[in-house]
Design a protein around this motif. Structure first.
Motif, PDB file in Angstrom:
ATOM      1  N   SER A 225       0.837  -1.204   0.000  1.00 15.37           N
ATOM      2  CA  SER A 225       0.000   0.000   0.000  1.00 15.37           C
ATOM      3  C   SER A 225       0.869   1.250   0.000  1.00 15.37           C
ATOM      4  CB  SER A 225      -0.926   0.004   1.225  1.00 15.37           C
ATOM      5  OG  SER A 225      -1.844  -1.063   1.174  1.00 15.37           O
ATOM      6  N   ASP A 226       1.958   1.214   0.783  1.00 15.95           N
ATOM      7  CA  ASP A 226       2.890   2.344   0.819  1.00 15.95           C
ATOM      8  C   ASP A 226       3.505   2.575  -0.563  1.00 15.95           C
ATOM      9  OD1 ASP A 226       2.465   2.735   3.507  1.00 15.95           O
ATOM     10  OD2 ASP A 226       4.245   1.635   4.148  1.00 15.95           O
ATOM     11  N   LYS A 227       3.892   1.478  -1.227  1.00 13.54           N
ATOM     12  CA  LYS A 227       4.505   1.581  -2.550  1.00 13.54           C
ATOM     13  C   LYS A 227       3.516   2.146  -3.563  1.00 13.54           C
ATOM     14  CE  LYS A 227       5.393  -2.224  -4.894  1.00 13.54           C
ATOM     15  NZ  LYS A 227       6.051  -3.498  -5.287  1.00 13.54           N
ATOM     16  N   PHE A 228       2.266   1.673  -3.497  1.00 11.83           N
ATOM     17  CA  PHE A 228       1.237   2.178  -4.407  1.00 11.83           C
ATOM     18  C   PHE A 228       1.029   3.677  -4.194  1.00 11.83           C
ATOM     19  CE2 PHE A 228      -3.090   3.428  -5.378  1.00 11.83           C
ATOM     20  CZ  PHE A 228      -3.269   2.944  -6.672  1.00 11.83           C
ATOM     21  N   LEU A 229       0.951   4.083  -2.922  1.00 12.15           N
ATOM     22  CA  LEU A 229       0.725   5.492  -2.593  1.00 12.15           C
ATOM     23  C   LEU A 229       1.863   6.364  -3.116  1.00 12.15           C
ATOM     24  CD1 LEU A 229      -0.889   7.683  -1.162  1.00 12.15           C
ATOM     25  CD2 LEU A 229       0.276   7.074   0.968  1.00 12.15           C
ATOM     26  N   ALA A 230       3.104   5.885  -2.936  1.00 10.27           N
ATOM     27  CA  ALA A 230       4.263   6.651  -3.409  1.00 10.27           C
ATOM     28  C   ALA A 230       4.239   6.805  -4.921  1.00 10.27           C
ATOM     29  CB  ALA A 230       5.547   5.967  -2.958  1.00 10.27           C
ATOM     30  N   ARG A 231       3.903   5.723  -5.628  1.00  9.56           N
ATOM     31  CA  ARG A 231       3.876   5.775  -7.091  1.00  9.56           C
ATOM     32  C   ARG A 231       2.710   6.618  -7.600  1.00  9.56           C
ATOM     33  NH1 ARG A 231       5.553  -0.427  -8.858  1.00  9.56           N
ATOM     34  NH2 ARG A 231       7.750  -0.240  -8.242  1.00  9.56           N
ATOM     35  N   PHE A 232       1.550   6.479  -6.946  1.00 11.00           N
ATOM     36  CA  PHE A 232       0.382   7.253  -7.379  1.00 11.00           C
ATOM     37  C   PHE A 232       0.646   8.744  -7.198  1.00 11.00           C
ATOM     38  CE2 PHE A 232      -3.654   9.387  -6.898  1.00 11.00           C
ATOM     39  CZ  PHE A 232      -4.394   8.873  -7.948  1.00 11.00           C
ATOM     40  N   THR A 233       1.331   9.092  -6.096  1.00 10.74           N
ATOM     41  CA  THR A 233       1.673  10.499  -5.853  1.00 10.74           C
ATOM     42  C   THR A 233       2.480  11.061  -7.000  1.00 10.74           C
ATOM     43  OG1 THR A 233       1.693  10.138  -3.461  1.00 10.74           O
ATOM     44  CG2 THR A 233       2.842  12.083  -4.272  1.00 10.74           C
ATOM     45  N   GLU A 234       3.461  10.281  -7.488  1.00  7.57           N
ATOM     46  CA  GLU A 234       4.297  10.723  -8.602  1.00  7.57           C
ATOM     47  C   GLU A 234       3.517  10.747  -9.911  1.00  7.57           C
ATOM     48  OE1 GLU A 234       7.325  12.040  -8.315  1.00  7.57           O
ATOM     49  OE2 GLU A 234       6.921  11.812  -6.161  1.00  7.57           O
ATOM     50  N   VAL A 235       2.619   9.790 -10.086  1.00 10.29           N
ATOM     51  CA  VAL A 235       1.777   9.778 -11.289  1.00 10.29           C
ATOM     52  C   VAL A 235       0.928  11.044 -11.344  1.00 10.29           C
ATOM     53  CG1 VAL A 235      -0.220   8.670 -12.377  1.00 10.29           C
ATOM     54  CG2 VAL A 235       1.698   7.271 -11.600  1.00 10.29           C
ATOM     55  N   GLU A 236       0.339  11.403 -10.206  1.00 10.03           N
ATOM     56  CA  GLU A 236      -0.503  12.590 -10.148  1.00 10.03           C
ATOM     57  C   GLU A 236       0.309  13.853 -10.446  1.00 10.03           C
ATOM     58  OE1 GLU A 236      -4.324  13.582  -7.455  1.00 10.03           O
ATOM     59  OE2 GLU A 236      -2.447  13.405  -6.330  1.00 10.03           O
ATOM     60  N   LYS A 237       1.533  13.918  -9.921  1.00  6.68           N
ATOM     61  CA  LYS A 237       2.406  15.062 -10.185  1.00  6.68           C
ATOM     62  C   LYS A 237       2.762  15.141 -11.666  1.00  6.68           C
ATOM     63  CE  LYS A 237       4.739  15.291  -5.669  1.00  6.68           C
ATOM     64  NZ  LYS A 237       6.045  15.094  -4.970  1.00  6.68           N
ATOM     65  N   LYS A 238       3.111  13.999 -12.233  1.00  7.40           N
ATOM     66  CA  LYS A 238       3.510  13.949 -13.643  1.00  7.40           C
ATOM     67  C   LYS A 238       2.330  14.322 -14.548  1.00  7.40           C
ATOM     68  CE  LYS A 238       6.675  10.945 -14.488  1.00  7.40           C
ATOM     69  NZ  LYS A 238       7.839  11.802 -14.900  1.00  7.40           N
ATOM     70  N   ALA A 239       1.142  13.862 -14.188  1.00  8.62           N
ATOM     71  CA  ALA A 239      -0.049  14.208 -14.975  1.00  8.62           C
ATOM     72  C   ALA A 239      -0.281  15.719 -14.947  1.00  8.62           C
ATOM     73  CB  ALA A 239      -1.264  13.469 -14.426  1.00  8.62           C
ATOM     74  N   ALA A 240      -0.098  16.318 -13.777  1.00  3.24           N
ATOM     75  CA  ALA A 240      -0.290  17.767 -13.645  1.00  3.24           C
ATOM     76  C   ALA A 240       0.748  18.522 -14.474  1.00  3.24           C
ATOM     77  CB  ALA A 240      -0.193  18.171 -12.183  1.00  3.24           C
ATOM     78  N   GLU A 241       1.995  18.030 -14.452  1.00  4.39           N
ATOM     79  CA  GLU A 241       3.072  18.672 -15.218  1.00  4.39           C
ATOM     80  C   GLU A 241       2.788  18.622 -16.718  1.00  4.39           C
ATOM     81  OE1 GLU A 241       6.484  16.494 -14.027  1.00  4.39           O
ATOM     82  OE2 GLU A 241       6.604  17.412 -12.027  1.00  4.39           O
ATOM     83  N   LYS A 242       2.168  17.540 -17.175  1.00  2.00           N
ATOM     84  CA  LYS A 242       1.899  17.360 -18.608  1.00  2.00           C
ATOM     85  C   LYS A 242       0.515  17.870 -19.015  1.00  2.00           C
ATOM     86  CE  LYS A 242       4.961  13.367 -19.166  1.00  2.00           C
ATOM     87  NZ  LYS A 242       5.115  11.985 -19.683  1.00  2.00           N
ATOM     88  N   GLY A 243      -0.208  18.443 -18.031  1.00  2.00           N
ATOM     89  CA  GLY A 243      -1.534  18.969 -18.335  1.00  2.00           C
ATOM     90  C   GLY A 243      -2.558  17.894 -18.631  1.00  2.00           C
TER      91      GLY A 243
END
Length: 269
Positions: A225-243
């Motif tokens: 669960s910790d690993k999923f949360l860490a990766r999802f956090t980065e996915v959300e950041k990357k999505a925001a960066e790419k619009g």
């Protein structure tokens, strides 16, 4: 104003007295209104906060959280003392006697040179003192209220102790695949009650595999669960960066972001 002696430092007896004052007439309305049932979840919450402090290796926080946990124990004890059933002295007396009885290699003449010897003696003494004559009785003594994965692991170990187990992990893994097949079949048929049953069987089989590979299933799932949360956090950041609007994206687009983050995290290890 209540009759209370303020001190620089308080001991366990003071702690108990404070709780009694809070519960007494003229004390705190909230504390006085509580029952075992109303605060039982607090005991669980405080236990997990102790574990959090241990995981963080924060000694100051651990000291604080152990105090909060002890408060719950004393709270429940004072309730029983009010009814004339038992007091804190009975609690400490009981657990002290239990420790003496279950450590015959320290307080008696039993020999136990290894951790396995100690645990074997402990389990046997526990069965005798609790009057458990069968493995079933021992299994039933595992609280249903435990986290489900932890309970399953304990029950399985008790079965394994009397030989009801696979010779090695291969049998457990084969059973796991069998349960996956049965779950898929239940899903295809759309049988909700059977889906629930087969899903439970699959989880139980996964816990069985965890025993063989010496993995704590609760800890393993927490880490996942910790690993999923860490990766999802980065996915959300990357999505925001790419619009990228995640809500209106396809699963393929989001999965591509996930794979990108996963590759980056593996590179940084």
């Amino acid at each position: 104003m209540i009759d209370f002696e303020f001190k620089e430092n308080y001991n366990c007896d003071d702690f108990i007295q404070i709780m009694k004052l809070l519960r007494a007439p003229g004390g705190c309305p909230w504390d006085a209104a509580q029952t075992h049932e109303s605060i039982k979840k607090n005991l669980i919450e405080e236990t997990y906060e102790v574990i959090e402090a241990i995981n963080k290796q924060d000694s100051d926080l651990l000291c604080e959280e152990l105090g909060d946990l002890l408060m719950q124990i004393i709270f429940h004890t004072v309730m029983e003392e009010e009814k004339g059933v038992f007091d804190f002295g009975n609690v400490t007396d009981g657990v002290s006697k239990k420790l003496i009885i279950r450590h015959p290699h320290i307080f008696g003449d039993v020999k136990a040179d290894t951790v396995d010897d100690v645990l074997t003696n402990w389990d046997e003494i526990k069965k005798k003192t609790k009057g458990q004559k069968t493995t079933t009785e021992s299994m039933l003594s595992v609280p249903r209220e435990l986290p489900a994965l932890m309970r399953a692991q304990k029950i399985q170990k008790k079965a394994a102790d009397v030989g009801f187990d696979w010779p090695d992990v291969t049998g457990a893994v084969d059973k796991l695949y069998e349960e996956i097949g049965e779950l898929k079949e239940a899903i295809e048929k759309g049988d909700k009650s059977n889906i629930n049953e087969e899903f439970g069987d699959l989880l139980f089989s996964m816990v069985n595999v965890s025993r063989f590979i010496k993995v704590d299933s609760e800890e393993s799932l927490t880490n996942a669960s910790d690993k999923f949360l860490a990766r999802f956090t980065e996915v959300e950041k990357k999505a925001a960066e790419k619009g990228i609007d995640m809500k209106n994206s396809t699963i393929e687009e989001l999965d591509a972001l996930w794979d990108e983050v996963k590759a980056e995290q593996k590179t940084n290890i």
